[in-house]
Motif scaffolding. Structure first.
Motif, PDB file in Angstrom:
ATOM      1  N   GLY A 206       0.797  -1.221   0.000  1.00 34.38           N
ATOM      2  CA  GLY A 206       0.000   0.000   0.000  1.00 34.38           C
ATOM      3  C   GLY A 206       0.825   1.264   0.000  1.00 34.38           C
ATOM      4  O   GLY A 206       0.287   2.342   0.278  1.00 34.38           O
ATOM      5  N   TRP A 207       2.120   1.177  -0.320  1.00 35.57           N
ATOM      6  CA  TRP A 207       2.997   2.349  -0.305  1.00 35.57           C
ATOM      7  C   TRP A 207       4.164   2.118  -1.266  1.00 35.57           C
ATOM      8  O   TRP A 207       4.412   0.996  -1.709  1.00 35.57           O
ATOM      9  CB  TRP A 207       3.505   2.644   1.107  1.00 35.57           C
ATOM     10  CG  TRP A 207       4.059   1.439   1.828  1.00 35.57           C
ATOM     11  CD1 TRP A 207       3.343   0.496   2.508  1.00 35.57           C
ATOM     12  CD2 TRP A 207       5.433   1.043   1.898  1.00 35.57           C
ATOM     13  NE1 TRP A 207       4.195  -0.463   3.016  1.00 35.57           N
ATOM     14  CE2 TRP A 207       5.468  -0.151   2.673  1.00 35.57           C
ATOM     15  CE3 TRP A 207       6.617   1.574   1.419  1.00 35.57           C
ATOM     16  CZ2 TRP A 207       6.657  -0.823   2.946  1.00 35.57           C
ATOM     17  CZ3 TRP A 207       7.806   0.909   1.702  1.00 35.57           C
ATOM     18  CH2 TRP A 207       7.820  -0.262   2.456  1.00 35.57           C
ATOM     19  N   ASP A 208       4.878   3.196  -1.573  1.00 34.06           N
ATOM     20  CA  ASP A 208       5.954   3.131  -2.561  1.00 34.06           C
ATOM     21  C   ASP A 208       7.228   2.574  -1.935  1.00 34.06           C
ATOM     22  O   ASP A 208       7.881   3.241  -1.132  1.00 34.06           O
ATOM     23  CB  ASP A 208       6.216   4.529  -3.129  1.00 34.06           C
ATOM     24  CG  ASP A 208       7.212   4.516  -4.272  1.00 34.06           C
ATOM     25  OD1 ASP A 208       7.675   3.420  -4.656  1.00 34.06           O
ATOM     26  OD2 ASP A 208       7.531   5.601  -4.786  1.00 34.06           O
ATOM     27  N   LEU A 209       7.595   1.371  -2.327  1.00 36.10           N
ATOM     28  CA  LEU A 209       8.768   0.710  -1.758  1.00 36.10           C
ATOM     29  C   LEU A 209      10.078   1.082  -2.455  1.00 36.10           C
ATOM     30  O   LEU A 209      11.154   0.644  -2.033  1.00 36.10           O
ATOM     31  CB  LEU A 209       8.581  -0.811  -1.783  1.00 36.10           C
ATOM     32  CG  LEU A 209       8.186  -1.483  -3.103  1.00 36.10           C
ATOM     33  CD1 LEU A 209       9.310  -1.526  -4.112  1.00 36.10           C
ATOM     34  CD2 LEU A 209       7.656  -2.881  -2.837  1.00 36.10           C
ATOM     35  N   ARG A 210      10.019   1.876  -3.516  1.00 41.02           N
ATOM     36  CA  ARG A 210      11.239   2.198  -4.253  1.00 41.02           C
ATOM     37  C   ARG A 210      12.326   2.819  -3.368  1.00 41.02           C
ATOM     38  O   ARG A 210      13.512   2.503  -3.536  1.00 41.02           O
ATOM     39  CB  ARG A 210      10.905   3.111  -5.431  1.00 41.02           C
ATOM     40  CG  ARG A 210      10.012   2.440  -6.506  1.00 41.02           C
ATOM     41  CD  ARG A 210       9.549   3.451  -7.554  1.00 41.02           C
ATOM     42  NE  ARG A 210       8.646   2.876  -8.544  1.00 41.02           N
ATOM     43  CZ  ARG A 210       7.324   2.796  -8.406  1.00 41.02           C
ATOM     44  NH1 ARG A 210       6.747   3.242  -7.292  1.00 41.02           N
ATOM     45  NH2 ARG A 210       6.577   2.275  -9.362  1.00 41.02           N
ATOM     46  N   PRO A 211      11.973   3.720  -2.419  1.00 40.77           N
ATOM     47  CA  PRO A 211      13.018   4.266  -1.548  1.00 40.77           C
ATOM     48  C   PRO A 211      13.757   3.207  -0.734  1.00 40.77           C
ATOM     49  O   PRO A 211      14.930   3.391  -0.402  1.00 40.77           O
ATOM     50  CB  PRO A 211      12.243   5.236  -0.642  1.00 40.77           C
ATOM     51  CG  PRO A 211      11.072   5.666  -1.475  1.00 40.77           C
ATOM     52  CD  PRO A 211      10.682   4.425  -2.225  1.00 40.77           C
TER      53      PRO A 211
ATOM     54  N   LEU B 272      19.801  -1.620  -4.061  1.00 37.77           N
ATOM     55  CA  LEU B 272      19.274  -2.634  -4.982  1.00 37.77           C
ATOM     56  C   LEU B 272      18.520  -2.043  -6.167  1.00 37.77           C
ATOM     57  O   LEU B 272      18.249  -2.737  -7.139  1.00 37.77           O
ATOM     58  CB  LEU B 272      18.341  -3.603  -4.233  1.00 37.77           C
ATOM     59  CG  LEU B 272      18.995  -4.810  -3.558  1.00 37.77           C
ATOM     60  CD1 LEU B 272      19.925  -4.375  -2.447  1.00 37.77           C
ATOM     61  CD2 LEU B 272      17.928  -5.769  -3.017  1.00 37.77           C
ATOM     62  N   ASP B 273      18.188  -0.765  -6.105  1.00 41.75           N
ATOM     63  CA  ASP B 273      17.341  -0.157  -7.129  1.00 41.75           C
ATOM     64  C   ASP B 273      17.951  -0.233  -8.524  1.00 41.75           C
ATOM     65  O   ASP B 273      17.235  -0.434  -9.511  1.00 41.75           O
ATOM     66  CB  ASP B 273      17.069   1.308  -6.766  1.00 41.75           C
ATOM     67  CG  ASP B 273      16.182   2.007  -7.779  1.00 41.75           C
ATOM     68  OD1 ASP B 273      15.009   1.590  -7.920  1.00 41.75           O
ATOM     69  OD2 ASP B 273      16.650   2.941  -8.445  1.00 41.75           O
ATOM     70  N   ALA B 274      19.263  -0.089  -8.632  1.00 40.74           N
ATOM     71  CA  ALA B 274      19.919  -0.104  -9.939  1.00 40.74           C
ATOM     72  C   ALA B 274      19.792  -1.460 -10.631  1.00 40.74           C
ATOM     73  O   ALA B 274      20.029  -1.562 -11.841  1.00 40.74           O
ATOM     74  CB  ALA B 274      21.394   0.264  -9.787  1.00 40.74           C
ATOM     75  N   HIS B 275      19.413  -2.483  -9.876  1.00 43.64           N
ATOM     76  CA  HIS B 275      19.334  -3.831 -10.435  1.00 43.64           C
ATOM     77  C   HIS B 275      17.902  -4.267 -10.693  1.00 43.64           C
ATOM     78  O   HIS B 275      17.647  -5.431 -10.978  1.00 43.64           O
ATOM     79  CB  HIS B 275      20.031  -4.812  -9.488  1.00 43.64           C
ATOM     80  CG  HIS B 275      21.446  -4.435  -9.187  1.00 43.64           C
ATOM     81  ND1 HIS B 275      22.457  -4.566 -10.115  1.00 43.64           N
ATOM     82  CD2 HIS B 275      22.008  -3.883  -8.084  1.00 43.64           C
ATOM     83  CE1 HIS B 275      23.593  -4.133  -9.582  1.00 43.64           C
ATOM     84  NE2 HIS B 275      23.349  -3.708  -8.355  1.00 43.64           N
TER      85      HIS B 275
END
Length: 229
Positions: A137-142, A149-152
């Motif tokens: 229910g929320w943005d986990l990207r941060p 890990l975001d770059a992968h």
């Protein structure tokens, strides 16, 4: 296999313990309690299932039943469902429930499994597309950015952004389209047999891992790499 879809909670990351979560909330409010009281409240919150990503509720109150079933379809539903569970437990200050809800979305409330980065890096090096598909229910990207890990990750498909939650085939179709691959070219990796297993109805292969504390599951994700052979 041309692509892999990963679940978030219990698959790539694990949320902190209920006691750690409660202690963080108490510290944020400057509240000091005796150790026995902290342990008692943490136990009650865990039994209530108040920590998203933590233990499931032992019992969902009837008035929250329908809301609980749809909790990951929007940010508002998610907040209402988990605050409803949390408020079953009397806390020292009423607004501590809101503080705790905000805490669970903080990057520091989450830890990646020890092999998560390694597996994502090796898949990337092999030219395998990587996506995250999560009931949330929320943005986990941060969280991914904070832990490197975001770059992968090539694409994120989050239930609250599409008003559909796993095992609904609509969410998996969005995830497949995001990677530009057909379901038969993808492997879904998750910890929930029902929710993540829904990808099989579209033709995705499915691989399950156990939802265990980080220290108890150091290398389960490496099994995904066997699909590269």
């Amino acid at each position: 296999m041309k692509g892999v879809l990963f679940d978030f909670s219990g698959t790539l990351f694990r949320v902190e313990s209920t006691e750690s979560w409660l202690r963080a909330g108490l510290a944020a409010r400057g509240i000091r309690l005796a150790e026995g009281e902290v342990a008692r409240l943490a136990g009650q919150l865990e039994e209530a299932g108040a920590l998203p990503g933590g233990a499931s509720p032992r019992r969902v109150p009837p008035e929250l039943g329908e809301l609980w079933q749809r909790r990951d379809e929007s940010a508002a539903l998610h907040r209402a469902a988990y605050l409803g569970l949390s408020r079953q437990v009397p806390l020292p200050e009423p607004d501590l429930h809101e503080v705790l809800y905000e805490r669970h979305m903080a990057p520091e409330a989450w830890r990646p499994y020890p092999d998560a980065l390694e597996v994502l890096e090796r898949l990337r090096a092999a030219g395998v597309a990587r996506g995250v598909v999560s009931n949330i229910g929320w943005d986990l990207r941060p969280v991914f950015r904070a832990h490197g890990l975001d770059a992968h990750v090539d694409t994120y498909t989050l239930s609250f952004e599409h008003e559909a939650q796993k095992p609904d085939a609509r969410l998996f179709r969005v995830a497949c389209a995001g990677l530009g691959l057909a379901p038969a070219e993808l492997l879904m990796v998750g910890d929930d047999r029902r929710a993540d297993g829904g990808a099989a109805a579209l033709g995705c292969a499915v691989h399950f891992v156990d939802h265990l504390p980080v220290a108890e599951r150091p290398g389960a994700l490496r099994a995904v790499l066997a699909h590269l052979d």
